[in-house]
Design a protein around this motif. Structure first.
Motif, PDB file in Angstrom:
ATOM      1  N   PRO A 273      45.963  12.893 -23.386  1.00 48.24           N
ATOM      2  CA  PRO A 273      47.356  12.622 -22.979  1.00 48.24           C
ATOM      3  C   PRO A 273      48.304  12.422 -24.156  1.00 48.24           C
ATOM      4  O   PRO A 273      49.506  12.682 -24.031  1.00 48.24           O
TER       5      PRO A 273
ATOM      6  N   VAL B 228      50.725  19.562 -16.280  1.00 49.85           N
ATOM      7  CA  VAL B 228      49.839  19.238 -15.157  1.00 49.85           C
ATOM      8  C   VAL B 228      50.634  19.301 -13.855  1.00 49.85           C
ATOM      9  O   VAL B 228      51.698  18.702 -13.718  1.00 49.85           O
TER      10      VAL B 228
ATOM     11  N   SER C  13      45.692  14.234 -12.902  1.00 48.03           N
ATOM     12  CA  SER C  13      46.142  13.646 -14.155  1.00 48.03           C
ATOM     13  C   SER C  13      45.056  13.800 -15.201  1.00 48.03           C
ATOM     14  O   SER C  13      43.868  13.571 -14.920  1.00 48.03           O
TER      15      SER C  13
ATOM     16  N   ARG D  34      42.699  10.877 -16.128  1.00 42.17           N
ATOM     17  CA  ARG D  34      41.454  10.631 -15.410  1.00 42.17           C
ATOM     18  C   ARG D  34      40.307  11.476 -15.942  1.00 42.17           C
ATOM     19  O   ARG D  34      39.210  11.469 -15.374  1.00 42.17           O
TER      20      ARG D  34
ATOM     21  N   ALA E 178      42.225  17.394 -12.899  1.00 43.45           N
ATOM     22  CA  ALA E 178      43.609  17.852 -13.020  1.00 43.45           C
ATOM     23  C   ALA E 178      43.627  19.370 -13.033  1.00 43.45           C
ATOM     24  O   ALA E 178      42.639  20.026 -13.395  1.00 43.45           O
TER      25      ALA E 178
ATOM     26  N   TYR F  27      46.283  22.317 -14.583  1.00 43.38           N
ATOM     27  CA  TYR F  27      47.445  22.452 -15.452  1.00 43.38           C
ATOM     28  C   TYR F  27      47.935  23.896 -15.466  1.00 43.38           C
ATOM     29  O   TYR F  27      47.183  24.840 -15.221  1.00 43.38           O
TER      30      TYR F  27
END
Length: 862
Positions: free
Chosen positions: A599, A606, A610, A613, A653, A655
């Motif tokens: 992150p 994304v 997330s 996670r 996630a 993206y």
């Protein structure tokens, strides 16, 4: 018919001279390509490190269940012993601190000393390594470093740079040409390999008197018995196939040359076909009056067509006598350039066999016959009375079939380019280059109509603005669309192809940089100037003062598939194959990073879930991979690693910024043990808020000095997982391609302009009788050349824009593409200069001949 063709050809030497020159140039280009292509198919990649084995079981990259296979192979009655090989990347560092790259894009690998038997390495200095701090170097690497037994050498391996003592120098029977080899103790090699499946290959040495074919069959039976009929990611090789098992992930010089020469040859044929077709068509079109006279004295259409076909065949045979030896000479020159540039190894020989010359002659004959057939078909259908009644040959009409085909070609190209602009079609992989060829084909088919339209749009308005000679030149070009098209088509071809080949790499690089700027949040990017960066660099970079997050990017290959939701997350390698309910399977480019640093370092766009996670049992998927697998956040996917094992991950996630990055982003801890190459591609570093960015940069530079190959402050991150290939070879061949295409086209345009200008002797004499001075006629010709180049460059600009603007829109978001301004400006300026010089010189000669003809200018007119 042959006698008539020969007599006609002898009487029309000037008319066919242009076709002869065009065919010679085409044969030179295609013969050179064909000889190099034939050489690449005949060139064999010699086995190096496995030369001492009889049979090799090679993993790609690892041999799964290697210990069980090793036991089975040692039990073979025909095998003297089976030797495992552990390999891992290692790079020697010279006295100046720079990494020593292996030759010809080959690997530089460390091995266990026990695997030296696979290549029949024999010590010529010193002894075998007995301590973990000792190594044996191959003779080529030792000579490159200038060290011998008893000296010290610095090696950058998976554990970072370390200093070793050279205890010996060993050589195989044949020196290594494509790699460097370093041998450690078995214990040190196993530690440096650092993988759950460290064995890369197993070599089987046969007992004396054993038939190698029988031994290979026995090995194949053991492999089948261990892995089942479905097989495993291993290959069984013997003889010349051992080189394929040894360099399975490294393209051979022959394969690199073959792919590049194939592209080179295809483009050469395309260019040669257009130029030869246009030249022969113009040569035949200039004989319409003669053909009309033959038709008037009862010659049939078929006789006229056969006469022209035989003439074209005789000209092709004469051109082959010059073009084929010239092409072989060019191939020899290119071969020497590639050897001197170290694109090819010294062992790569040029093979000049009978296939390449005969093939090029046949291709040239076919092109000439097609061109002469098309021209003769139009010429033979002209009414004799109409031709003889006209004071000049009538302008040939464009057939409706040609128009329909040209419209369909341009419409198909427009659909594909629209798909590229919208992102539905990838513009890379040669798509842009293919589209420009399709557009050029459409322009060539519709050239007379396009030139007529260009005359109305460009020449008609300019006619009132130009001086007298310029206005007359514009009027002449508007009335002679066929002659204008014959000159414009090769110019459009050369300029469009050159502009596309020069600008597409710039647009691609611009798009990659833009994507990186959007994706990368890191303040510093450390890139690799060698095979990779040791993982220890990222760990130490994360401990620098002021650094809030640091992680390396590790590229891996594998296969992604959808897993059943009922499958336990840890049921990977033990899963029953019959229970595998995979719905989709895709080969994937994977990137592994520290999960907690993602992150802070990346903005992946994304759209679901997330990346916060992301953990040991989870994965982030790119949009395209998620669509292909039909999975969403919370679903499970399997990763089949190259070492034969499997892991299951839950999707954390999805993206959107996956283009040029990776299909899946994984945590580095579970992925690193499956990596074929544990070295990092790049290291991303984020500076804490309020910290001194320059201070962190100096710390990274100091750290990079301890890790050879690491380059701090190197700019944007490189695309992980992208193979560099042979960029030197590609760049050299593109340069040679552009030089040859432009030289060929320049000569062809000069040839065509000269032929078209020389055939206007009657017109020049008529202008002189009407009171025009020689200087005025020459100024008119110069204006014609300039206006012709303006039309050609305008059409080439439209073709390039039609290809480059959609590509730029898709890759960079801007319709304004990056341009190679310098070369394109030189091309735009040089084209009119060459054209003007040609027509002025030929026009002056034609006027002198007209005035010196019997009866003077009046005789020339009559």
């Amino acid at each position: 018919m042959i006698r008539l063709a020969w007599r006609t050809l002898s009487g029309r030497r000037a008319g066919w001279a242009a076709g002869f020159v065009a065919l010679v140039l085409a044969l030179v280009m295609t013969t050179a390509c064909a000889v190099l292509l034939e050489s690449s198919t005949r060139a064999a990649s010699p086995t190096e490190r496995y030369a001492g084995t009889d049979v090799v079981v090679g993993g790609q990259p690892f041999v799964p269940r290697a210990q069980a296979l090793l036991t089975a192979l040692n039990a073979l009655p025909s095998a003297e012993r089976a030797v495992p090989e552990l390999s891992f990347p290692t790079t020697a560092v010279d006295a100046s601190g720079d990494p020593v790259d292996a030759p010809w894009d080959g690997p530089s690998l460390g091995h266990s000393w026990e695997s030296a038997a696979l290549g029949s390495f024999a010590l010529r200095q010193g002894r075998a390594p007995a301590d973990d701090a000792e190594v044996v170097l191959d003779g080529t690497l030792a000579g490159r470093l200038g060290v011998g037994a008893g000296d010290s050498v610095r090696l950058a391996g998976p554990d970072g740079p370390r200093t070793y003592r050279v205890c010996g120098v060993a050589d195989p029977p044949r020196p290594l040409d494509r790699q460097y080899a370093v041998f450690h103790t078995p214990r040190q090699a196993e530690r440096l390999a650092g993988s759950a499946q460290p064995v890369r290959a197993i070599g089987v040495l046969a007992k004396p008197g054993t038939d190698p074919a029988a031994l290979r069959r026995q090995v194949e039976q053991r492999v089948t018995a261990l892995y089942g009929e479905a097989g495993a990611p291993v290959v069984v090789a013997s003889g010349a196939g051992r080189a394929g098992a040894e360099f399975w992930n490294v393209p051979s010089p022959a394969s690199v040359l073959s792919s590049l020469v194939g592209t080179f040859g295809a483009l050469s044929l395309f260019v040669a076909g257009f130029v030869v077709s246009g030249t022969l068509s113009l040569a035949v079109a200039g004989r319409l009056t003669e053909i009309g006279l033959l038709r008037a004295v009862a010659a049939t259409k078929g006789q006229v067509r056969r006469m022209i076909a035989v003439e074209a065949l005789l000209v092709t045979a004469a051109a082959a006598l010059v073009g084929v030896p010239g092409g072989i000479g060019v191939a020899l020159l290119l071969h020497r350039v590639l050897l001197d540039g170290e694109v090819l190894p010294p062992s790569f020989d040029l093979s000049v066999g009978p296939v390449a010359p005969w093939l090029t002659v046949v291709l040239a004959a076919v092109v000439a016959q097609f061109a002469s057939f098309a021209a003769a078909r139009r010429a033979s259908r002209v009414r004799p009375v109409e031709v003889l009644r006209e004071s000049a040959a009538p302008e040939p009409r464009t057939g409706w079939r040609r128009v329909l085909l040209g419209v369909c070609v341009l419409a198909g190209a427009g659909v594909c380019l629209g798909a590229v602009a919208s992102g539905r079609l990838d513009g890379g992989g040669g798509t842009a280059e293919s589209m420009v060829l399709v557009l050029i084909l459409g322009v060539a088919l519709l050239a007379p109509l396009i030139c007529r339209a260009a005359g109305a749009v460009l020449l008609a308005p300019a006619q009132s603005l130009l001086p007298g000679e310029g206005a007359l030149a514009a009027r002449n070009l508007r009335r002679q669309n066929a002659r204008l098209a014959s000159v414009v088509t090769p110019l459009v071809l050369a300029v469009s192809l050159t502009g596309t080949l020069l600008c597409v790499p710039l647009i691609t690089a611009d798009g990659a940089q833009r994507a990186e700027r959007q994706r990368v949040l890191a303040d510093h990017v450390v890139t690799s100037a060698g095979p990779g960066i040791a993982p220890g660099f990222a760990e130490r970079a994360g401990r620098l003062p002021g650094v809030v997050a640091a992680s390396g990017q590790l590229s891996l290959d594998g296969e992604l598939s959808r897993a059943d939701t009922d499958t336990d997350a840890d049921a990977d390698a033990d899963a029953d194959a019959d229970a595998d309910d995979t719905e989709a399977l895709i080969g994937a480019g994977l990137v592994a990073m520290r999960a907690d640093a993602v992150p802070e370092l990346l903005d992946l766009g994304v759209r679901a879930g997330s990346v916060a996670r992301l953990g040991a049992g989870s994965v982030a998927l790119g949009d395209s991979a998620a669509r292909n697998l039909d999975v969403a956040v919370g679903d499970r996917v399997r990763v089949d690693w190259d070492d034969g094992t499997r892991d299951t991950f839950r999707v954390a996630a999805v993206y959107s910024r996956d283009q040029g990055f990776a299909d899946a982003l994984l945590p580095i801890a579970p992925a690193a043990r499956h990596a074929a190459d544990p070295l990092l591609d790049t290291v991303l570093v984020r500076v804490a808020a309020g910290a001194d960015r320059d201070s962190v940069g100096r710390g990274l530079e100091a750290l990079a000095a301890e890790f050879p190959g690491a380059r701090a402050g190197g700019g944007d991150a490189q695309n992980p997982g992208s193979a560099s290939g042979s960029t030197e070879a590609a760049g050299l061949f593109v340069l040679l391609l552009l030089i040859m295409i432009n030289a060929f086209t320049a000569i062809a345009v000069v040839n065509t302009l000269g032929m078209a200008t020389a055939s206007r002797r009657r017109e020049f004499a008529l202008l002189r009788l009407a009171g025009a001075q020689p200087a005025q006629v020459l100024r008119m010709l110069a204006w014609e050349a300039v206006l012709t180049c303006v039309v050609a460059l305008s059409l080439a600009t439209l073709v390039c824009a039609a290809v480059l603007m959609p590509l730029s829109t898709a890759l960079t978001g801007s319709a304004v593409p990056a341009l190679a301004a310098g070369p394109l400006t030189a091309l735009a300026v040089g084209t009119p200069v060459v054209a003007v010089l040609t027509v002025v010189l030929v026009g002056r000669t034609a006027m002198r001949r007209a005035s010196g003809a019997p009866g003077g200018l009046a005789g020339a007119v009559s």
